[in-house]
Design a protein around this motif. Structure first.
Motif, mmCIF file in Angstrom:
data_model
loop_
_atom_site.group_PDB
_atom_site.id
_atom_site.type_symbol
_atom_site.label_atom_id
_atom_site.label_comp_id
_atom_site.label_asym_id
_atom_site.label_seq_id
_atom_site.Cartn_x
_atom_site.Cartn_y
_atom_site.Cartn_z
ATOM 1 N N ARG B 246 0.722 -1.245 -0.047
ATOM 2 C CA ARG B 246 -0.149 -0.221 0.035
ATOM 3 C C ARG B 246 0.804 1.338 0.154
ATOM 4 N N LEU B 247 2.148 1.148 0.540
ATOM 5 C CA LEU B 247 2.706 2.320 0.443
ATOM 6 C C LEU B 247 3.084 2.658 -0.767
ATOM 7 N N ARG B 249 1.003 2.017 -3.336
ATOM 8 C CA ARG B 249 0.032 2.536 -4.014
ATOM 9 C C ARG B 249 -0.179 4.061 -3.607
ATOM 10 N N VAL B 250 0.342 4.492 -2.482
ATOM 11 C CA VAL B 250 0.239 5.788 -2.131
ATOM 12 C C VAL B 250 1.063 6.588 -3.051
ATOM 13 N N PHE B 251 2.524 6.293 -3.268
ATOM 14 C CA PHE B 251 3.105 6.950 -4.120
ATOM 15 C C PHE B 251 2.728 6.966 -5.752
ATOM 16 N N LYS B 253 -0.271 6.527 -6.433
ATOM 17 C CA LYS B 253 -1.367 7.690 -6.838
ATOM 18 C C LYS B 253 -0.994 9.153 -6.682
ATOM 19 N N GLU C 195 -3.976 -6.274 6.419
ATOM 20 C CA GLU C 195 -4.481 -5.376 5.401
ATOM 21 C C GLU C 195 -5.806 -5.668 4.731
ATOM 22 N N GLN C 237 0.475 -1.658 6.809
ATOM 23 C CA GLN C 237 1.692 -0.803 6.441
ATOM 24 C C GLN C 237 1.282 0.675 6.498
ATOM 25 N N ILE C 238 0.033 1.270 5.986
ATOM 26 C CA ILE C 238 0.019 2.434 5.896
ATOM 27 C C ILE C 238 0.001 3.154 7.375
ATOM 28 N N PHE C 241 3.615 3.331 8.400
ATOM 29 C CA PHE C 241 4.276 4.577 7.763
ATOM 30 C C PHE C 241 3.712 5.865 8.280
ATOM 31 N N VAL C 259 -5.073 4.054 2.529
ATOM 32 C CA VAL C 259 -4.487 4.433 1.323
ATOM 33 C C VAL C 259 -5.030 5.995 1.235
ATOM 34 N N LEU C 262 -4.206 8.325 4.183
ATOM 35 C CA LEU C 262 -3.011 8.692 4.106
ATOM 36 C C LEU C 262 -2.721 9.742 3.033
ATOM 37 N N ILE C 263 -3.207 9.649 1.724
ATOM 38 C CA ILE C 263 -3.041 10.434 0.759
ATOM 39 C C ILE C 263 -3.860 11.811 1.243
ATOM 40 N N LEU C 266 -1.430 13.719 3.766
ATOM 41 C CA LEU C 266 -0.252 14.112 3.006
ATOM 42 C C LEU C 266 -0.616 15.472 2.394
#
Ligand SMILES: Nc1ncnc2c1ncn2[C@@H]1O[C@H](COP(=O)(O)OP(=O)(O)OP(=O)(O)O)[C@@H](O)[C@H]1O
Ligand SMILES: Nc1ncnc2c1ncn2[C@@H]1O[C@H](COP(=O)(O)OP(=O)(O)OP(=O)(O)O)[C@@H](O)[C@H]1O
Ligand SMILES: [Mg+2]
Ligand SMILES: [Mg+2]
Lengths: 254, 281, 275
Positions: B246-247, B249-251, B253, C195, C237-238, C241, C259, C262-263, C266
């Motif tokens: 998922r990390l 996937r974040v980047f 996106k 997950e 994982q998110i 992070f 996800v 987090l986006i 950020l």
């Protein structure tokens, strides 16, 4: 109930004098005791044999497990007692039961105190081929695993409404099909994957296999063996040559 | 010379019409730590079986091409011989722990090889020490937790002192903490012994801190092979439907929405670094 | 509704797998049960369809004590899907596999209708006359699901549904669980897959050593360091992070798990300027 019997014959890891004996010694002991209790038909002697086994159980700290075995076999014992009383009289019936008690005790003492790996090592050292001895210890290793798997399968099918006790005789047999087939399928899969793993670690590849833990007879083993041998010889002499003193021939008077 | 080399390798199981793996070309050097992944049935287990010789010696079929391991052609060696070079750990430790206690399990491989007793004892001690199994030596497999069982399975492969360790979904049945511990152990073994490791795993994020190379398979073929950043940011990875961490996937996106990335992060530390750079400008 | 009231369970071998567990699951809830290997998760859910009966305490399914009911009776209400499809499949064809369950449960009247619905729901129409053993792993899993859920139970239990599954299979399962949930069914999932659980977004109960450690939503459990640690779980994982970003860069809102969360964070807190 059958599960209990199996449990009671299962090896328990303990530190006792009996556990520390060589499996071959204990095998000789079990066979010796069985031989004696078959040779003698006299009630009192059978009682002596049986009673002399009790201290061994105590030394091996296995009384509880042994009681379990006996409990598991209650039905069988009662049956034998009953049949023999009817056909052969009480005295004979009681002797018969004592004899069975001695046999059960001798062998459960063996299985309760001999690690299956030791047993297979003993067989190997008694010139049984490695693959045979290994197969035997694997069988013991996987009995609980497969029993657990059979249980899971049974539960999985019960969750689909399977009722094992339902129906007449043929229906009852049919009820087992949904359990037997998955059990066979998964056991075959398991067998292949065990074989892969054995193969991948060089199983049976070389004839000069090492045995890390060879069995060695120790002083205590010789002592036990000599005692056992003496007991057998003396008994045989008394029974066949000297003849039993009348006191030992007493029986229940009907 | 690479430690493992596949040249145009294809394999078809005896009772099957289709190739389970097709046209595999692969070079692996000593000390690499590789993640092998791809959807179910894509041929990962088959590939691993080729490395330790189970194919073609145990699983029969049609094998084409050439497989070399440590300089030996696998077709010309026995599985037993190859087992001193390649250790394997399978998904289900139940089927791998064949003895009734841990000590005998660790001894099993070296005993089969006919090694001297003293050597076997040394290896058991050394391995049990390293994998923290000393207190378990006289337990039966049934008394062990899933994670302990898998550690014993790894240890019992290591007592043959292989250069390569292959693991087929070693954490599939483990709770997250035990799974993490097994992967950490592999990382440590890779570093300490320079052990070459190939792990098959569907949960890629478990391995991101350790692997330097990812091999991605689809329908029996290798469709991507390279550094984790290369492979996991590729279109192949997206298309083949692997479970991209998922990390990443974040980047991905963020990139799509116009953020500039100077490198493609795969681990959490790299992710933090990337954000540090971004937040500065 | 499932009610577990002060339940303890000891296996015949003497292992106590549940110690005084109490919980309540209402109709239509989506619940995950998590925790270390051997914690008693499977033991607990086996009480829901009567496979196990409590040694102490009681389990009520829709108010009825399970002690007085057979597994077959309970199975009409509670469908239990085991982890390994190979433990259930045995019939000559996929169709017969489904008929087996329907007949066992006495659903003779609308057997045909339920069967076709199950085949359609699990995309098995084209395999109806095939042997389950000729199918791939993923397809067999679908047959196993269909063969339990064809009876249209109100409550569905899934024990470790994702172990060894790839993304496509997991996504299918995810979709299925969402569908059941939207149909108002109660779904209970036992899983190690953090997950996957994040995606499902259920109420989470963690079980440790046969006791309930905590009971809360995804944020409460999977974003709480202490609870994760004691339940032998690892953060998604998110989440990990996000924690690292907080430590090393800038504080972010608590409890980031997905996800998209987090986006979002950020964009507002860290890289707003570079867009
Ligand atoms: N022993 C066997 N005999 C016949 N066919 C096999 C055998 N093992 C695997 N196959 C087939 O070979 C193909 C590749 O299978 P393989 O097990 O290598 O896949 P995989 O990538 O390991 O999948 P998974 O993730 O499900 O473990 C599949 O189509 C499978 O059905
Ligand atoms: N059939 C059985 N007989 C005896 N003990 C059992 C049985 N099944 C489970 N146990 C024991 O009960 C405890 C709980 O087991 P359970 O299977 O419920 O755990 P779990 O949380 O589902 O673990 P996992 O994550 O490994 O599936 C364990 O200590 C286990 O060894
Ligand atoms: Mg595989
Ligand atoms: Mg379980």
């Amino acid at each position: 109930m059958s599960f209990n019997i199996f449990e009671a014959f299962k090896y328990r890891r303990k530190k006792t004098f009996i556990h520390s004996l060589d499996p071959r010694t204990k095998l000789a002991l079990a066979i010796g005791v069985s031989a004696l209790s078959i040779i003698f038909t006299e009630l009192i002697i059978l009682l002596i044999i049986f009673i002399s086994l009790i201290p061994l159980l105590i030394i091996a700290k296995s009384i509880k497990e042994w009681t379990g075995t006996v409990k598991g076999l209650t039905l069988l014992i009662v049956f034998i007692l009953f049949v023999n009383i009817v056909f052969n009289g009480l005295s004979f019936a009681v002797s018969m039961v004592l004899r069975i008690f001695s046999l059960i005790t001798a062998f459960s003492l063996f299985f309760l105190t001999v690690h299956p790996d030791e047993l297979s090592q003993a067989l190997i050292q008694m010139k049984v081929p490695f693959s045979f001895a290994f197969a035997m210890s694997m069988a013991i290793r996987y009995v609980p695993t497969i029993a657990r798997e059979a249980q899971t399968i049974r539960e999985a099918q019960m969750s689909r409404g399977l009722e094992l006790e339902k129906g007449g005789f043929t229906q009852k047999i049919k009820n087992f099909i949904p359990i037997i087939i998955p059990l066979i399928v998964s056991s075959i899969r398991r067998a292949v994957s065990i074989a892969e793993s054995l193969e991948s670690r060089g199983f049976g590849a070389y004839s000069n296999r090492t045995y890390l833990l060879p069995l060695k007879m120790k002083k205590r083993d010789y002592i036990v063996l000599i005692t056992l041998l003496a007991a057998i010889i003396i008994s045989v002499i008394i029974k066949f040559v000297v003849g039993l003193p009348p006191l030992l021939l007493l029986s229940i008077p009907f | 010379m690479p430690l493992i080399e596949f040249e145009n390798v294809s394999f078809k199981y005896g009772d099957s019409e289709n190739y389970a793996i097709k046209d595999i070309n692969l070079k692996i050097d000593e000390g690499e730590f590789i993640l092998l992944t791809g959807s179910t049935g894509c041929g990962k287990t088959t590939l691993i079986r080729c490395v330790n010789g189970l194919i073609p010696h145990f699983h029969q079929g049609v094998l084409e091409g050439k497989i070399t391991v440590n300089g030996y052609l696998t077709t010309e060696q026995t599985v037993a011989f190859l087992s001193t070079i390649v250790g394997v750990v399978f998904q289900n430790p139940e089927n791998q722990l064949v003895s009734l206690n841990v000590l005998r399990e660790l001894a099993f491989g070296p005993e089969n090889m006919g090694l001297p007793r003293e050597e076997i004892n040394n290896r058991i001690n050394e391995t049990a020490e390293k994998l923290e199994l000393k207190h378990l030596l006289d337990k039966t497999p049934i008394e062990l937790s899933g994670g302990e069982q898998q550690r014993v399975a790894i240890a019992s492969a290591l007592t043959l002192k292989p250069k390569i360790l292959l693991l087929d979904e070693p954490t599939a049945n483990l709770d997250p903490k035990s799974a993490k511990m097994i992967i950490e152990l592999l990382g440590a073994l890779n570093k300490a012994l320079n052990l070459t490791i190939i792990v098959i795993e569907h949960r890629l994020e478990l391995l991101m801190d350790y692997v330097k190379r990812v091999i991605l398979m689809e329908h029996g073929r290798i469709i991507a092979d390279g550094r984790p950043a290369e492979v996991l940011y590729s279109d192949e990875a997206e298309r083949s439907g692997v479970n991209i961490p998922r990390l990443i996937r974040v980047f991905k996106k963020l990139k799509q929405s116009g953020v500039n990335l100077i490198f493609n992060p795969v681990t959490i530390s790299e992710g933090v670094d990337a954000l540090k750079v971004m937040s500065r400008c | 509704m499932l009610e577990v009231i002060n339940v303890s369970y000891t296996y015949p071998s003497g292992d106590t797998a549940l110690k005084n567990v109490s919980l309540k699951i209402s109709d239509g809830e989506l619940v995950a049960i998590m925790g270390p290997n051997g914690a008693g998760k499977s033991t607990l859910v086996k009480h829901f369809n009567g496979l196990l009966k409590p040694s102490k305490g009681k389990v009520l399914v829709d108010g009825v004590n399970t002690t007085n009911m057979t597994v077959a009776e309970l199975s009409r209400k509670v469908g239990f899907v085991f982890q390994n499809a190979d433990h259930q499949l045995f019939a000559e064809t996929v169709e017969k596999e489904i008929e087996f369950t329907l007949k066992n449960l006495g659903l003779h009247e609308n057997l045909e209708e339920l069967k076709v619905k199950a085949l359609e729901d699990f995309d098995l129409i084209k395999y109806r006359d095939k042997s389950p053993f000729s199918l791939s792993g993923g397809e067999r899993k679908r047959v196993a699901l269909a063969s339990v859920l064809c009876a249209n139970p109100k409550t569905i239990i899934l024990d470790e549904p994702t172990a060894g599954q790839d993304l496509v299979q997991k996504n299918n399962l995810l979709e299925l669980i969402r569908r059941f949930h939207s149909e108002g069914k109660t779904v209970v999932i036992v899983s190690h897959d953090v997950e996957f659980i994040v995606d499902i977004n259920p109420r989470i109960i963690t079980l440790v050593n046969g006791e309930i450690l905590c009971d809360g939503d995804v944020q409460d459990v999977l974003a709480n360091k202490m609870i994760l640690e004691y339940s032998s779980l690892t953060p998604a994982q998110i989440t990990e992070f996000a924690w690292r970003i907080c430590e090393e860069l800038k504080p972010l809102p608590n409890n980031i798990i997905t996800v998209d969360q987090l986006i979002e964070a950020l964009k507002t807190h860290i890289i707003g300027g570079s867009l």
